[in-house]
Design an enzyme around this catalytic site. Structure first.
Site, mmCIF file in Angstrom:
data_model
loop_
_atom_site.group_PDB
_atom_site.id
_atom_site.type_symbol
_atom_site.label_atom_id
_atom_site.label_comp_id
_atom_site.label_asym_id
_atom_site.label_seq_id
_atom_site.Cartn_x
_atom_site.Cartn_y
_atom_site.Cartn_z
ATOM 1 N N ASP A 59 12.312 -9.885 5.438
ATOM 2 C CA ASP A 59 11.191 -10.697 4.955
ATOM 3 C C ASP A 59 11.349 -12.169 5.359
ATOM 4 O O ASP A 59 10.394 -12.938 5.265
ATOM 5 C CB ASP A 59 11.135 -10.656 3.416
ATOM 6 C CG ASP A 59 10.275 -9.531 2.872
ATOM 7 O OD1 ASP A 59 9.247 -9.227 3.502
ATOM 8 O OD2 ASP A 59 10.615 -8.989 1.800
ATOM 9 N N LYS A 110 4.149 0.660 4.093
ATOM 10 C CA LYS A 110 5.370 0.301 4.832
ATOM 11 C C LYS A 110 6.152 1.546 5.225
ATOM 12 O O LYS A 110 6.657 1.656 6.350
ATOM 13 C CB LYS A 110 6.228 -0.655 3.988
ATOM 14 C CG LYS A 110 5.587 -2.030 3.878
ATOM 15 C CD LYS A 110 6.277 -2.990 2.921
ATOM 16 C CE LYS A 110 5.421 -4.262 2.828
ATOM 17 N NZ LYS A 110 6.049 -5.335 2.052
ATOM 18 N N GLN A 129 10.173 -5.495 -2.778
ATOM 19 C CA GLN A 129 8.750 -5.828 -2.892
ATOM 20 C C GLN A 129 8.527 -6.802 -4.057
ATOM 21 O O GLN A 129 9.019 -6.577 -5.163
ATOM 22 C CB GLN A 129 7.942 -4.533 -3.091
ATOM 23 C CG GLN A 129 6.438 -4.703 -3.040
ATOM 24 C CD GLN A 129 5.908 -5.043 -1.646
ATOM 25 O OE1 GLN A 129 6.570 -4.819 -0.633
ATOM 26 N NE2 GLN A 129 4.726 -5.592 -1.591
HETATM 27 N N1 L34 Z 1 9.050 -8.704 -0.392
HETATM 28 N N2 L34 Z 1 6.838 -8.673 -1.068
HETATM 29 C C1 L34 Z 1 7.746 -8.723 -0.072
HETATM 30 N N3 L34 Z 1 7.382 -8.793 1.234
HETATM 31 C C2 L34 Z 1 6.070 -8.815 1.582
HETATM 32 O O1 L34 Z 1 5.720 -8.932 2.865
HETATM 33 C C3 L34 Z 1 5.105 -8.728 0.580
HETATM 34 N N4 L34 Z 1 3.750 -8.680 0.857
HETATM 35 C C4 L34 Z 1 2.817 -9.347 -0.041
HETATM 36 C C5 L34 Z 1 3.144 -8.877 -1.474
HETATM 37 N N5 L34 Z 1 4.582 -8.734 -1.726
HETATM 38 C C6 L34 Z 1 5.510 -8.691 -0.755
HETATM 39 C C7 L34 Z 1 3.143 -7.581 1.379
HETATM 40 O O2 L34 Z 1 3.754 -6.662 1.879
HETATM 41 C C8 L34 Z 1 1.485 -8.838 0.453
HETATM 42 N N6 L34 Z 1 1.811 -7.673 1.258
HETATM 43 C C9 L34 Z 1 0.880 -6.749 1.784
HETATM 44 C C10 L34 Z 1 1.233 -5.737 2.642
HETATM 45 C C11 L34 Z 1 0.321 -4.826 3.116
HETATM 46 C C12 L34 Z 1 -0.999 -4.912 2.770
HETATM 47 C C13 L34 Z 1 -1.393 -5.917 1.937
HETATM 48 C C14 L34 Z 1 -0.450 -6.838 1.430
HETATM 49 C C15 L34 Z 1 -1.966 -3.893 3.276
HETATM 50 O O3 L34 Z 1 -1.580 -2.852 3.723
HETATM 51 N N7 L34 Z 1 -3.273 -4.165 3.187
HETATM 52 C C16 L34 Z 1 -4.332 -3.257 3.621
HETATM 53 C C17 L34 Z 1 -5.128 -2.711 2.453
HETATM 54 C C18 L34 Z 1 -4.309 -2.075 1.405
HETATM 55 C C19 L34 Z 1 -5.118 -1.580 0.233
HETATM 56 O O4 L34 Z 1 -5.974 -0.715 0.452
HETATM 57 O O5 L34 Z 1 -4.882 -2.050 -0.903
HETATM 58 C C20 L34 Z 1 -5.299 -4.046 4.497
HETATM 59 O O6 L34 Z 1 -5.964 -3.424 5.322
HETATM 60 O O7 L34 Z 1 -5.388 -5.269 4.323
#
Ligand code: L34
Length: 284
Positions: free
Chosen positions: A119, A52, A96
């Site tokens: 959010d 983020k 988060q």
């Molecule tokens: N308050 N909490 C709040 N807002 C959110 O919108 C979230 N979420 C979920 C968990 N808690 C939260 C997220 O940000 C899930 N989530 C989230 C955000 C980004 C990614 C995954 C989940 C992400 O960047 N995923 C990458 C891989 C990351 C890795 O290597 O671990 C992807 O390519 O899917």
């Protein structure tokens, strides 16, 4: 054989649009800031929060990180939220999730000023979404809708099945699909005939939190299969809620993990933060 929906590419489009608008605001002397609060040492949360902050830099926002220790009390966290609520440099506040067990997540969400709640988890924003009159959409479901739209996948009149009923994904996902004229079914742990229901879906959204939960017998030939899952296997690898390899032949479209919905969640967070800044400055 499925067409892969590339969340990285689509999120890059969204971020490029956000950057263009943010640059225009900057030219008028308006800077945009996102506060990101993380409590404790959850390694997955750390990765997401870093992503983020990186996205903020890409689109030209300021990011303010507050990394608090696991032992932080609820009152201390509420005091920080209160401070950010009143901070003019902060357009969006993101706490988060999950939070440590001794902190009541709802109490924290309720404390965030709704106009900084990027959010869209605050009950006021949830209500706006239900009615269909909203400024912010929750990032993950909004990201899924953006993927469908940019891929040209029609929702009007389609059978859509959402597996999972969380406040963060399942419930708002169903509502956004409904707003786009889909016929929506929400499945969960008590659902009977899960396979039968899923296998009638034109669009199947998996948000269960169980690795490889969706198998080919649950997928209609040619369906769009959207994987919101983010499970870590014992070998450290990321795995979605869909058995990707097994479903690949049968699906018409499929989202990978990583590189699917995850990057979209972050792009939509940037969009919401921009929206918050625009509203504050009376910019249409
Ligand atoms: N308050 N909490 C709040 N807002 C959110 O919108 C979230 N979420 C979920 C968990 N808690 C939260 C997220 O940000 C899930 N989530 C989230 C955000 C980004 C990614 C995954 C989940 C992400 O960047 N995923 C990458 C891989 C990351 C890795 O290597 O671990 C992807 O390519 O899917």
């Amino acid at each position: 054989m499925a067409k892969i929906i590339d969340g990285k590419a689509i999120s890059a489009n969204v971020k490029a649009q956000v950057k263009e608008e943010a640059d225009k605001l900057k030219a008028q002397g308006i800077s945009i800031g996102l506060a990101v609060v993380i409590v404790g040492n959850n390694p997955a949360s750390r990765v997401y929060v870093n992503n983020k902050k990186k996205a903020c830099a890409e689109v030209g926002f300021e990011s303010f990180e507050y990394a608090l220790p696991e032992e932080t009390t609820q009152d201390e966290l509420l005091a920080l939220v209160e401070k950010l609520n009143g901070d003019d440099k902060v357009n969006g506040i993101l706490v988060q999730l999950p939070l440590p067990k001794h902190i009541d997540e709802n109490a924290v969400i309720n404390a965030i000023r709704p106009d900084k709640d990027v959010d869209a988890f605050h009950p006021a924003n949830v209500g706006h979404i239900m009615i269909g009159d909203f400024s912010f959409l929750p990032c993950t479901p909004a990201g899924v809708m953006e993927m469908l739209a940019q891929t040209g996948i029609e929702t009007d009149g389609k059978n859509c099945v959402v597996i999972g009923r969380s406040n963060i994904v399942g419930k708002p996902m169903a509502m956004l699909l409904l707003h786009k004229n889909a016929t929506v079914t929400i499945c969960h742990s008590h659902t009977k005939n899960l396979k039968e229901i899923c296998s009638k879906a034109d669009i199947l959204v998996a948000a269960v939190g169980k690795a490889k939960f969706v198998t080919p017998d649950m997928v209609k030939e040619g369906a769009a299969v959207i994987d919101v899952g983010m499970n870590r296997l014992e070998n450290g690898k990321l795995c979605g809620d869909v058995d990707y390899d097994a479903c690949f032949e049968k699906a018409g479209y499929i989202t990978p993990v990583p590189g699917g919905v995850g990057p979209m969640t972050i792009a939509m967070l940037m969009k919401n933060t921009l929206t918050s800044a625009k509203i504050k400055n009376n910019i249409k």
